[in-house]
Design a protein around this motif. Structure first.
Motif, PDB file in Angstrom:
ATOM      1  N   GLY A 361     -25.412   3.008  34.547  1.00  0.00           N
ATOM      2  CA  GLY A 361     -24.524   2.514  33.496  1.00  0.00           C
ATOM      3  C   GLY A 361     -24.898   1.145  32.971  1.00  0.00           C
ATOM      4  O   GLY A 361     -24.172   0.599  32.119  1.00  0.00           O
ATOM      5  N   LYS A 362     -26.013   0.572  33.411  1.00  0.00           N
ATOM      6  CA  LYS A 362     -26.427  -0.746  32.940  1.00  0.00           C
ATOM      7  C   LYS A 362     -26.865  -0.689  31.475  1.00  0.00           C
ATOM      8  O   LYS A 362     -27.311   0.356  30.976  1.00  0.00           O
ATOM      9  N   GLU A 363     -26.760  -1.830  30.805  1.00  0.00           N
ATOM     10  CA  GLU A 363     -27.037  -1.890  29.362  1.00  0.00           C
ATOM     11  C   GLU A 363     -28.471  -1.518  29.028  1.00  0.00           C
ATOM     12  O   GLU A 363     -28.733  -0.946  27.958  1.00  0.00           O
ATOM     13  N   ASN A 364     -29.409  -1.859  29.889  1.00  0.00           N
ATOM     14  CA  ASN A 364     -30.819  -1.578  29.573  1.00  0.00           C
ATOM     15  C   ASN A 364     -31.300  -0.243  30.132  1.00  0.00           C
ATOM     16  O   ASN A 364     -32.499   0.010  30.203  1.00  0.00           O
ATOM     17  N   VAL A 365     -30.349   0.613  30.541  1.00  0.00           N
ATOM     18  CA  VAL A 365     -30.705   1.926  31.089  1.00  0.00           C
ATOM     19  C   VAL A 365     -30.187   3.023  30.162  1.00  0.00           C
ATOM     20  O   VAL A 365     -29.019   3.029  29.773  1.00  0.00           O
ATOM     21  N   GLU A 366     -31.093   3.946  29.816  1.00  0.00           N
ATOM     22  CA  GLU A 366     -30.714   5.125  29.031  1.00  0.00           C
ATOM     23  C   GLU A 366     -30.973   6.365  29.871  1.00  0.00           C
ATOM     24  O   GLU A 366     -32.081   6.552  30.394  1.00  0.00           O
ATOM     25  N   VAL A 367     -29.967   7.206  30.016  1.00  0.00           N
ATOM     26  CA  VAL A 367     -30.109   8.455  30.755  1.00  0.00           C
ATOM     27  C   VAL A 367     -30.357   9.586  29.765  1.00  0.00           C
ATOM     28  O   VAL A 367     -29.544   9.834  28.872  1.00  0.00           O
ATOM     29  N   VAL A 368     -31.484  10.257  29.926  1.00  0.00           N
ATOM     30  CA  VAL A 368     -31.815  11.413  29.094  1.00  0.00           C
ATOM     31  C   VAL A 368     -31.712  12.645  29.984  1.00  0.00           C
ATOM     32  O   VAL A 368     -32.533  12.844  30.885  1.00  0.00           O
TER      33      VAL A 368
END
Length: 625
Positions: A361-368
């Motif tokens: 859930g961190k701002e610099n993390v994107e879950v695809v």
């Protein structure tokens, strides 16, 4: 040690002079008249149970190989042992694995040999370098490195029925030279998760940025600061990598194909031990032992969770869902619903994730979430969108078929590929039908996900389960002890070869398959327990708890083995003298005593002595959470 060797001399048969290992020639000779005459077996010149020379080759100098060397050295004489290790150093996975965040995902105080504690662990979950140091210190303390041949890769192993020995082709990776070594007994301790693999994704090699695999992490520093990093996989390695690199990268895109159970660590939170805590462990052995035993006991209590529909499974499922959803507050509702599994807890490997779920859930993390359609020069394409990357990390696991990395050919030219073409079938995780004098350590259907492994090998905790990184020290110790019971019989009797009977293997597999139907391991989830299939047979786990396994293999069932002898099977009785009588320093009346202190002969009573039955009171069922 006594005077056996001064009075009696063992033999090497004529075949040994040609470079072969110990074996028997025919016990007959043909005189000029053409009449065959019995030739006395060499053993008749020696006392009962004389120790013939033996050569053992072990493939691998990781935890299993080092334990074998220790136990063989401790209990045997008149042997030659060689551990061929492909790496440039010992300790196997703890030398190879060096990716960011790599650590034991069980409490370190349980990740030791049962007899060799380490009071100086720096933190609850020790890093890979610290674990490597533990095994290196173990090898140095007991002078085990003398058996190891580093940078030597086994390429092929072939059973020679004529000499009843194994011919092992070994390549010296330093010089490129190849040789054939021979052994009376061959032990494959190369490990379960040892043959890593790239993901099967179109265009993977087209990527122009840095492409790395967690199992082959570069030894030089990998620059990640300020980079756009892609991470493929959410298994044990991926779960450790993400929180380790998230704070330093510009952006982290993690590609997840399916959900996995990530356990909370509230029972044993990660923290660095204080000097006071370490001082207690180092100066108070009883306190340290109590701490270790409490952790191991908690780990041994988790097995009921794996029984489908059990109250423990149902309660664990409800609790795990709630806790995972709580830690995934930083992601959207739709994604949260995809990341929490629907199948039973334990169907797929459970991994304790220190900071992993929160990291998603961190701002610099994107879950695809979903499949990667292809890899391009610039990054990965999923759902039609290209995600541009500077670095692509593949935490995509290993070949889990149990097939050795080298060729193995047994009786009548049978290859392991032929024997295991449909399913990896072993005898109790250690033997293979048709492959004489050959043992596996942590072979198919060993209890690597059922409980502690280093005593079997390692451990689990009340609220943490680890399976892939093999906390199997208890398991390993039990398996090595079992193997050495066969080694003892081979050395002290006139046994030529032994291998599990095929009907015994099939009976075991049938029982295992029936048992698995009542476990969560057969739920519909893709798992390496089922050779990376969704609905295949469970080939990686034992049909019971780790304590169940340890009792099951406590005494070999020799009637399940095809044992062939050299000449008369009673030749080991020798010349009529006992081993006691040829030892001038021994007590020749050792059996005379003033009270009956003999061990119990009934299995249950003997076990109650071993497990100290009656010493624990008021125990409550220790659940997984």
């Amino acid at each position: 040690m006594g005077t056996t060797q001064s009075r009696f001399r063992f033999w090497r048969t004529p075949a040994d002079t040609t470079g072969s290992t110990t074996n028997a020639t025919d016990d007959t000779r043909e005189e000029g008249s053409g009449v065959k005459e019995e030739v006395p077996h060499p053993r008749v010149k020696n006392p009962i149970y004389a120790e013939r020379p033996m050569k053992i080759i072990c493939i691998g100098a990781g935890a299993s190989g080092l334990l074998l060397a220790y136990k063989l050295q401790r209990s045997f004489n008149n042997f030659e042992l060689v551990l061929y290790e492909k790496n440039a150093d010992i300790s196997g996975t703890w030398f190879e694995n060096r990716y960011p965040g790599c650590a034991c995902d069980v409490p370190a105080h349980t990740y030791t040999w049962s007899f060799e504690p380490n009071a100086s662990w720096s933190s609850v979950y020790a890093g890979s370098r610290e674990i490597h140091s533990y095994f290196a210190a173990f090898a140095t303390k007991y002078d085990l490195n003398k058996y190891v041949r580093l940078s030597h890769k086994v390429n092929d192993a072939t059973w020679d029925a004529a000499s009843a020995s194994w011919g092992i082709e070994v390549i010296d990776l330093g010089t490129g030279e190849s040789k054939v070594d021979r052994a009376d007994i061959l032990i494959n301790a190369a490990g379960v998760l040892n043959k890593w693999r790239w993901p099967d994704i179109k265009g993977l090699r087209d990527f122009k940025g840095l492409l790395v695999h967690t199992a082959e992490w570069p030894r030089e520093e990998v620059e990640l600061e300020g980079k756009r990093v892609g991470l493929i996989g959410n298994g044990s390695s991926g779960i450790q990598v993400l929180p380790a690199i998230q704070p330093k990268v510009q952006k982290l895109t993690t590609f997840i194909r399916r959900p996995t159970w990530v356990s909370p660590t509230q029972g044993f939170e990660q923290h660095v031990y204080t000097s006071t805590e370490r001082s207690v462990f180092e100066t108070d052995p009883e306190a340290h032992l109590d701490y270790r035993k409490k952790q191991e006991t908690a780990i041994n209590s988790i097995f009921p969770m794996f029984i489908a529909g059990s109250p423990v499974q149902d309660a664990t499922f409800t609790s795990m869902v709630a806790q995972m959803e709580g830690k995934l507050e930083g992601v959207g509702d739709e994604l949260r619903g995809k990341l929490v599994p629907k199948y039973g807890v334990g169907c797929r490997r459970i991994t304790p994730g220190v900071g992993y779920l929160e990291g998603l859930g961190k701002e610099n993390v994107e879950v695809v979430y979903g499949d990667i359609e292809r890899v391009t020069e610039r990054g990965c394409v999923s759902h039609g969108k290209e995600h541009e990357l500077d670095v692509l990390i593949c935490a995509t696991g290993f070949d889990t078929t149990y097939m050795p990395r080298f060729g193995v050919k047994g009786e009548n030219g049978l290859t392991m590929e032929e024997e295991w073409k449909d399913e990896a079938k072993s005898y109790l995780g250690m033997g293979v039908a048709g492959f004489p004098n050959y043992f596996l350590v942590i072979g198919p259907n060993s209890p690597i996900g059922n409980g502690p492994v280093l005593s079997f090998i390692g451990a689990r905790t009340q609220s943490v389960v680890s399976e892939d990184l093999l906390t199997c020290h208890g398991l390993l110790e039990a398996q090595i002890d079992y193997i050495l019971k066969f080694v003892n019989r081979w050395q002290t009797e006139n046994i030529r070869s032994f291998s599990p009977k095929r009907e015994a293997v099939e009976d075991f597999i049938a029982h295992k398959d029936q048992f698995m139907k009542g476990t969560v391991w057969e739920h519909d989830c893709r798992s390496w327990y089922k050779a990376n299939s969704v609905s295949g047979k469970v080939s990686a786990l034992w049909c019971g708890s780790t304590l169940h396994y340890m009792e099951a293999i406590g005494e070999p069932r020799y009637d399940d083995w095809d044992i062939k002898y050299q000449g008369n099977r009673f030749a080991w009785l020798g010349n009529g003298f006992s081993q006691t009588e040829v030892d001038d320093t021994a007590d020749w009346a050792y059996y005379i005593r003033d009270h009956d202190d003999s061990p119990f002969l009934g299995r249950r009573k003997a076990l109650q002595v071993m497990n100290k039955s009656g010493t624990v009171t008021g125990r409550q069922s220790t659940g997984f959470l």
